[in-house]
Motif scaffolding. Structure first.
Motif, PDB file in Angstrom:
ATOM      1  N   LYS A  61      17.357  18.730 -13.875  1.00 47.56           N
ATOM      2  CA  LYS A  61      16.564  17.643 -14.482  1.00 47.56           C
ATOM      3  C   LYS A  61      15.522  18.212 -15.444  1.00 47.56           C
ATOM      4  CE  LYS A  61      17.078  14.293 -10.713  1.00 47.56           C
ATOM      5  NZ  LYS A  61      16.384  13.560  -9.610  1.00 47.56           N
ATOM      6  N   ALA A  62      14.911  19.333 -15.035  1.00 40.53           N
ATOM      7  CA  ALA A  62      13.912  19.953 -15.913  1.00 40.53           C
ATOM      8  C   ALA A  62      14.546  20.464 -17.199  1.00 40.53           C
ATOM      9  CB  ALA A  62      13.228  21.104 -15.173  1.00 40.53           C
ATOM     10  N   LEU A  63      15.794  20.888 -17.091  1.00 39.40           N
ATOM     11  CA  LEU A  63      16.488  21.457 -18.256  1.00 39.40           C
ATOM     12  C   LEU A  63      17.032  20.376 -19.181  1.00 39.40           C
ATOM     13  CD1 LEU A  63      17.495  24.091 -19.594  1.00 39.40           C
ATOM     14  CD2 LEU A  63      19.534  23.934 -18.174  1.00 39.40           C
ATOM     15  N   TYR A  64      17.677  19.349 -18.587  1.00 40.70           N
ATOM     16  CA  TYR A  64      18.379  18.352 -19.417  1.00 40.70           C
ATOM     17  C   TYR A  64      17.711  16.978 -19.417  1.00 40.70           C
ATOM     18  CZ  TYR A  64      22.099  21.818 -19.214  1.00 40.70           C
ATOM     19  OH  TYR A  64      22.826  22.977 -19.311  1.00 40.70           O
ATOM     20  N   MET A 109      14.181  28.352 -26.102  1.00 37.90           N
ATOM     21  CA  MET A 109      15.520  28.339 -25.510  1.00 37.90           C
ATOM     22  C   MET A 109      15.463  28.720 -24.030  1.00 37.90           C
ATOM     23  SD  MET A 109      17.793  29.965 -28.607  1.00 37.90           S
ATOM     24  CE  MET A 109      19.330  29.852 -27.706  1.00 37.90           C
ATOM     25  N   ARG A 110      14.613  29.686 -23.674  1.00 33.96           N
ATOM     26  CA  ARG A 110      14.526  30.124 -22.273  1.00 33.96           C
ATOM     27  C   ARG A 110      13.979  29.026 -21.371  1.00 33.96           C
ATOM     28  NH1 ARG A 110      14.793  35.060 -20.396  1.00 33.96           N
ATOM     29  NH2 ARG A 110      13.054  34.765 -18.952  1.00 33.96           N
ATOM     30  N   THR A 111      13.116  28.172 -21.917  1.00 35.19           N
ATOM     31  CA  THR A 111      12.490  27.139 -21.079  1.00 35.19           C
ATOM     32  C   THR A 111      13.199  25.791 -21.186  1.00 35.19           C
ATOM     33  OG1 THR A 111      10.940  26.625 -22.861  1.00 35.19           O
ATOM     34  CG2 THR A 111      10.243  28.256 -21.231  1.00 35.19           C
ATOM     35  N   GLY A 112      14.283  25.726 -21.974  1.00 33.78           N
ATOM     36  CA  GLY A 112      15.072  24.501 -22.028  1.00 33.78           C
ATOM     37  C   GLY A 112      14.655  23.497 -23.075  1.00 33.78           C
ATOM     38  N   ALA A 113      13.793  23.881 -24.024  1.00 38.47           N
ATOM     39  CA  ALA A 113      13.366  22.941 -25.076  1.00 38.47           C
ATOM     40  C   ALA A 113      14.384  22.955 -26.210  1.00 38.47           C
ATOM     41  CB  ALA A 113      11.979  23.328 -25.581  1.00 38.47           C
ATOM     42  N   TYR A 114      15.626  22.567 -25.899  1.00 42.20           N
ATOM     43  CA  TYR A 114      16.735  22.735 -26.839  1.00 42.20           C
ATOM     44  C   TYR A 114      16.640  21.791 -28.041  1.00 42.20           C
ATOM     45  CZ  TYR A 114      18.755  25.377 -23.007  1.00 42.20           C
ATOM     46  OH  TYR A 114      18.974  26.294 -22.028  1.00 42.20           O
ATOM     47  N   LYS A 115      16.343  20.535 -27.783  1.00 42.03           N
ATOM     48  CA  LYS A 115      16.317  19.562 -28.882  1.00 42.03           C
ATOM     49  C   LYS A 115      15.239  19.908 -29.900  1.00 42.03           C
ATOM     50  CE  LYS A 115      18.211  15.682 -26.251  1.00 42.03           C
ATOM     51  NZ  LYS A 115      17.971  14.316 -25.726  1.00 42.03           N
ATOM     52  N   GLU A 116      14.065  20.307 -29.390  1.00 38.86           N
ATOM     53  CA  GLU A 116      12.970  20.658 -30.290  1.00 38.86           C
ATOM     54  C   GLU A 116      13.318  21.897 -31.116  1.00 38.86           C
ATOM     55  OE1 GLU A 116      12.843  20.073 -27.136  1.00 38.86           O
ATOM     56  OE2 GLU A 116      11.214  18.695 -26.607  1.00 38.86           O
ATOM     57  N   ALA A 117      13.918  22.875 -30.459  1.00 39.34           N
ATOM     58  CA  ALA A 117      14.279  24.112 -31.164  1.00 39.34           C
ATOM     59  C   ALA A 117      15.306  23.842 -32.255  1.00 39.34           C
ATOM     60  CB  ALA A 117      14.803  25.143 -30.176  1.00 39.34           C
ATOM     61  N   LEU A 118      16.299  23.019 -31.928  1.00 36.56           N
ATOM     62  CA  LEU A 118      17.360  22.729 -32.897  1.00 36.56           C
ATOM     63  C   LEU A 118      16.812  21.934 -34.083  1.00 36.56           C
ATOM     64  CD1 LEU A 118      20.335  23.108 -33.511  1.00 36.56           C
ATOM     65  CD2 LEU A 118      20.826  21.019 -32.233  1.00 36.56           C
ATOM     66  N   ALA A 119      15.937  20.997 -33.815  1.00 37.92           N
ATOM     67  CA  ALA A 119      15.339  20.207 -34.905  1.00 37.92           C
ATOM     68  C   ALA A 119      14.535  21.108 -35.838  1.00 37.92           C
ATOM     69  CB  ALA A 119      14.455  19.110 -34.322  1.00 37.92           C
ATOM     70  N   THR A 120      13.767  22.040 -35.257  1.00 36.41           N
ATOM     71  CA  THR A 120      12.976  22.972 -36.071  1.00 36.41           C
ATOM     72  C   THR A 120      13.880  23.857 -36.917  1.00 36.41           C
ATOM     73  OG1 THR A 120      11.254  23.000 -34.387  1.00 36.41           O
ATOM     74  CG2 THR A 120      11.242  24.806 -35.976  1.00 36.41           C
ATOM     75  N   LEU A 121      14.952  24.320 -36.306  1.00 37.76           N
ATOM     76  CA  LEU A 121      15.890  25.196 -37.028  1.00 37.76           C
ATOM     77  C   LEU A 121      16.529  24.459 -38.207  1.00 37.76           C
ATOM     78  CD1 LEU A 121      18.355  27.676 -35.489  1.00 37.76           C
ATOM     79  CD2 LEU A 121      19.216  26.023 -37.131  1.00 37.76           C
ATOM     80  N   ARG A 122      17.037  23.272 -37.956  1.00 36.13           N
ATOM     81  CA  ARG A 122      17.699  22.522 -39.031  1.00 36.13           C
ATOM     82  C   ARG A 122      16.735  22.209 -40.177  1.00 36.13           C
ATOM     83  NH1 ARG A 122      22.737  20.852 -38.123  1.00 36.13           N
ATOM     84  NH2 ARG A 122      23.544  20.671 -35.996  1.00 36.13           N
TER      85      ARG A 122
END
Length: 612
Positions: A223-226, A1-14
Motif C-alpha cells: 500500500k505504501a508503494l502503490y 525510486m527507492r522510496t516508491g515515488a514513481y509517478k512524481e519521478a516519471l513526471a519530473t523526468l518527462r
C-alpha cells in the motif's frame, strides 16, 4: 525510486528530458531510468515507450554496453508476463557484454536470467508435470548461481545475489535474514520483493504460520508503494483466506496467467516460441552441439550448394524453424506472382521487370566483390576462395517486383514486424486500430526427406547480398508453383488479435522499420523499373527464352500492346558512375564490418584411417 515515488519521478523526468539533447549519454541514463519507472507503473502489461527510445539512442551511439543495458531493461519489462521473451533479451544483453569483455556486467545479466529461468521452471512444471525437458531451466539456474564470484560484487549486488540464490534453492531461512536486514531501510520495492517471495515459498512448502507472520507487513508495504487500490485490497483478502484455509494461493512471484488462445496477442505467441528456443538452447546433447546457438544469432554461415557456390545462411537460435508474418490471413496463401488479379499478361510484365533489374545488379561493383574477392584462411593455413551466390530473383522480390518466391525469415521479430504493420505508398506503419480481422504468424520446418544427403531443400537462404535489405531481414525464400498453398505446408498457423501497444513496440523495436529497410541506392532504380512502361528488346528476348519458350512471340507482343508497353533498343535503368564510385568507397571502408558477420565452420574433407 527507492522510496516508491514513481509517478512524481516519471513526471519530473518527462518534463525535463528535452533539456538533454546535447548530452546523449545523460539522456540515455534518464530514458533508461524512466523506462524502469514506466514498468513499475504498469505491472500487468508492457510500457515500451522510454525503453525503446533508450535502445534507439544506444544504437545511434554504437556502444555495446549501453545497448546491453537497454536490452536488460526490455527484458525486465517482459519479466512480469512474457518470460520467454524476457530470457531472450537477457541473452542478447549477455552476448553484448561478452563482446565488450565486461565479465562483471555479464554475470549480473546471468544472475537475472538464472532467477527468471527458475521461476519459469516452477510455473511450467505445475502446468506440465510430465514435460521432461523443463528441468533444463532449473539446472541452468543452479549452475549460474553457484558459479558467480561474490567477491566481485558490491554490497547491494551481494544482497541481490543472496535473494536470487535463496529463491532458486527455496531457502526460507536465507530469505528471512534478508527481510530482517532490509526492514529498517527505506527500500520499499525490495521489501515487497523479498516478502512476496518469502510468503510464496512458505505457502508452497506448507509453512502457513511463517507466511502469516509477515502477511500484514507485506500488504502495508504494498500500500505504501502503490497506494490504496482495489487490486491490493483483493490481494490482501485472498492472501489471508488462503493462509486460514491452509491452501497455497494460486500465484507465484512474477506470474500473471496468460490470456486464452482466443484472446492471444502476437507477444503471447512470440513468448511461447522464445521459451521453446531457450529449452532447445539448454540441450547439452552431442546432436545439439552441431548447431548454432543464441550466440550466433544475427550472423551468417556460408553453406556450399551443389553447384559449388556458397549461400550465406542466416544463423538462428533454433534448429530448422522459420517464420512468416502477415497482418491478415489470406487463404490460399500464394506467392505474389500467383495472387488474385495476376493475369498471364501481368506476369509477363513482372518477368520483364525482373530481367531489367537483374541487368543492373550485375553492373553494380559490390556484386563482383561478393562473388570474386572473398577469401578465408582454413585451420591448415590454406587460402580458400568463397564464391557467394547473388540471388537476383530474391533481390527482385525484396525490391517490389512480383515473383514466385514467398518471403520467409529465421528471425521471429522480422516476421512480427510484417504481421503488425500495413504498407501504404511504400511506407510501413503500425496497426493501431481495433480491427476485428486477426493477424497470422506461420512457422515452417524443412521436411526430413528434403534434408537427406544428395537432396536440396526448396527453402533457400538469401543471406547477405550486394544490397543489405535481405540480410537485415534474415531472408529466406520458398519457391512456389501457381497451384500451391503455403498453408498446406506450414508447420503451424497461429492467429492473434491486433493490439496497439504490441504493434507499436515491435514497430519501434525495429527503429520504425529502418533496421529492416536500410537506405539503399537500389530503391530508386527498382522503383523506376516497377513504374516503367518502356523496356528493352534484350529483356523481351531473355524473358521469352527463360520463361515462355513455348509461347509464340506474336502473342507476347500482344501482351505488351494490351498493357501499353513499348520496346526500345536501349534503356538505362542502371547506376551512375558516381553511384558506382560511392559503392567502391563504401566497400573499402566497410568491408571488415560486412565480413565480421560471416562465421565459417571448417569441415575435414580428406582420407580417414580406422584403427584395427
Amino acid at each position: 525510486m527507492r522510496t516508491g515515488a514513481y509517478k512524481e519521478a516519471l513526471a519530473t523526468l518527462r518534463a525535463n528530458i528535452k533539456n538533454f539533447e546535447s548530452a546523449p549519454e545523460l539522456k540515455f541514463e534518464l530514458l533508461l531510468n524512466g523506462a524502469r519507472l514506466e514498468c513499475v507503473g504498469n505491472q500487468l502489461g508492457i510500457s515500451s515507450d522510454l525503453s525503446i527510445k533508450a535502445l534507439g539512442l544506444a544504437e545511434e551511439l554504437g556502444e555495446h554496453s549501453l545497448i546491453a543495458r537497454a536490452y536488460m531493461q526490455i527484458a525486465s519489462m517482459f519479466a512480469k508476463k512474457h518470460h520467454g521473451l524476457s530470457i531472450y533479451f537477457y541473452r542478447k544483453a549477455e552476448r553484448l557484454y561478452d563482446e565488450a569483455k565486461d565479465s562483471h556486467q555479464r554475470d549480473m545479466v546471468r544472475l537475472e536470467r538464472a532467477f527468471l529461468s527458475s521461476t519459469v521452471y516452477r510455473i511450467l512444471k505445475a502446468l506440465h508435470p510430465n514435460h521432461k525437458n523443463l528441468d533444463r531451466l532449473q539446472q541452468e539456474a543452479e549452475e549460474i548461481i553457484t558459479k558467480i564470484d561474490f567477491s566481485n560484487l558490491n554490497k547491494f549486488e551481494q544482497r541481490h545475489l543472496r535473494y536470487y540464490k535463496a529463491a532458486i534453492f527455496r531457502d526460507i531461512m536465507a530469505l528471512r535474514c534478508l527481510i530482517e536486514e532490509i526492514e529498517p531501510l527505506d527500500a520499499l520495492p525490495d521489501k515487497c520483493l523479498y516478502k512476496d517471495m518469502f510468503i510464496g515459498i512458505c505457502m508452497e512448502q506448507g509453512k502457513f504460520e511463517l507466511a502469516d507472520e509477515i502477511a500484514d507487513s507485506f500488504i502495508a508495504d504494498k500500500k505504501a508503494l502503490y497506494g490504496e487500490s482495489l487490486e491490493i485490497k483483493d490481494l490482501d483478502q485472498k492472501l489471508h483466506q488462503a493462509i486460514e484455509a491452509r491452501k497455497p494461493l494460486q500465484f507465484l512471484p512474477l506470474f500473471i496467467p496468460k490470456p486464452t488462445v482466443v484472446d492471444a496477442t502476437l507477444l503471447d505467441i512470440l513468448d511461447n516460441y522464445a521459451l521453446m528456443d531457450e529449452i532447445w538452447e539448454l540441450d547439452k546433447s552431442f546432436f545439439r552441439l552441431l548447431f548454432p546457438s543464441v550466440r550466433q544469432e544475427g550472423l551468417f554461415e556460408p553453406v556450399v550448394m551443389s553447384d559449388g557456390i556458397c549461400r550465406l545462411t542466416p544463423l538462428a537460435p533454433a534448429f530448422n524453424v522459420y517464420y512468416r508474418g502477415q497482418s491478415r490471413q489470406i487463404s490460399p496463401s500464394k506467392a505474389s506472382l500467383y495472387r488474385n488479379g495476376m493475369t498471364e499478361v501481368a506476369r509477363f510484365v513482372e518477368r520483364l521487370k525482373y530481367v531489367e533489374f537483374r541487368k543492373i545488379i550485375e553492373e553494380y561493383p559490390l556484386t563482383h566483390f561478393l562473388r570474386d574477392t572473398i577469401v578465408a584462411t582454413a585451420p591448415d593455413k590454406k587460402m580458400h576462395h568463397i564464391p557467394l551466390a547473388i540471388d537476383h530473383l530474391a533481390l527482385a522480390q525484396h525490391y517490389g517486383i512480383k515473383t514466385e518466391l514467398l518471403d520467409i525469415t529465421t528471425d521471429k521479430f522480422v516476421a512480427a514486424f510484417f504481421a503488425t504493420t500495413y504498407c501504404k505508398d511504400d511506407i510501413y506503419k503500425p496497426i493501431v486500430d481495433n480491427r476485428e480481422e486477426k493477424g497470422v504468424l506461420y512457422r515452417y520446418s524443412i521436411p526430413p526427406m528434403e534434408m537427406l544427403p544428395g537432396k536440396e531443400p526448396r527453402l533457400r537462404a538469401v543471406g547477405l547480398q550486394p544490397f543489405s535489405r535481405p540480410g537485415e531481414q534474415c531472408g529466406m525464400v520458398y519457391p512456389m508453383t501457381e497451384n500451391e498453398d503455403f498453408e498446406k505446408v506450414a508447420t503451424s498457423i497461429e492467429t492473434f488479435r491486433h493490439d496497439r501497444t504490441v504493434s507499436e513496440f515491435i514497430f519501434n523495436y525495429t527503429n520504425r522499420g529502418r533496421k529492416l529497410f536500410p537506405d539503399s541506392p537500389m530503391q530508386s532504380h527498382a522503383t523506376k523499373i516497377c513504374n516503367s512502361t518502356v523496356f528493352s528488346y534484350d529483356a523481351f528476348h531473355a524473358v521469352k527464352e527463360e520463361f515462355y519458350t513455348d509461347c509464340p512471340e506474336e502473342q507476347l507482343l500482344n501482351y505488351l500492346s494490351e498493357r501499353g508497353i513499348t520496346l526500345v533498343e536501349n534503356i538505362d535503368f542502371g547506376f551512375t558512375e558516381d553511384e558506382k564510385d560511392a559503392c567502391i568507397k563504401y566497400w573499402q571502408t566497410n568491408s571488415d564490418k560486412f565480413l565480421s558477420r560471416i562465421r565459417i565452420r571448417w569441415c575435414y574433407n580428406g582420407p580417414i584411417k580406422f584403427d584395427e
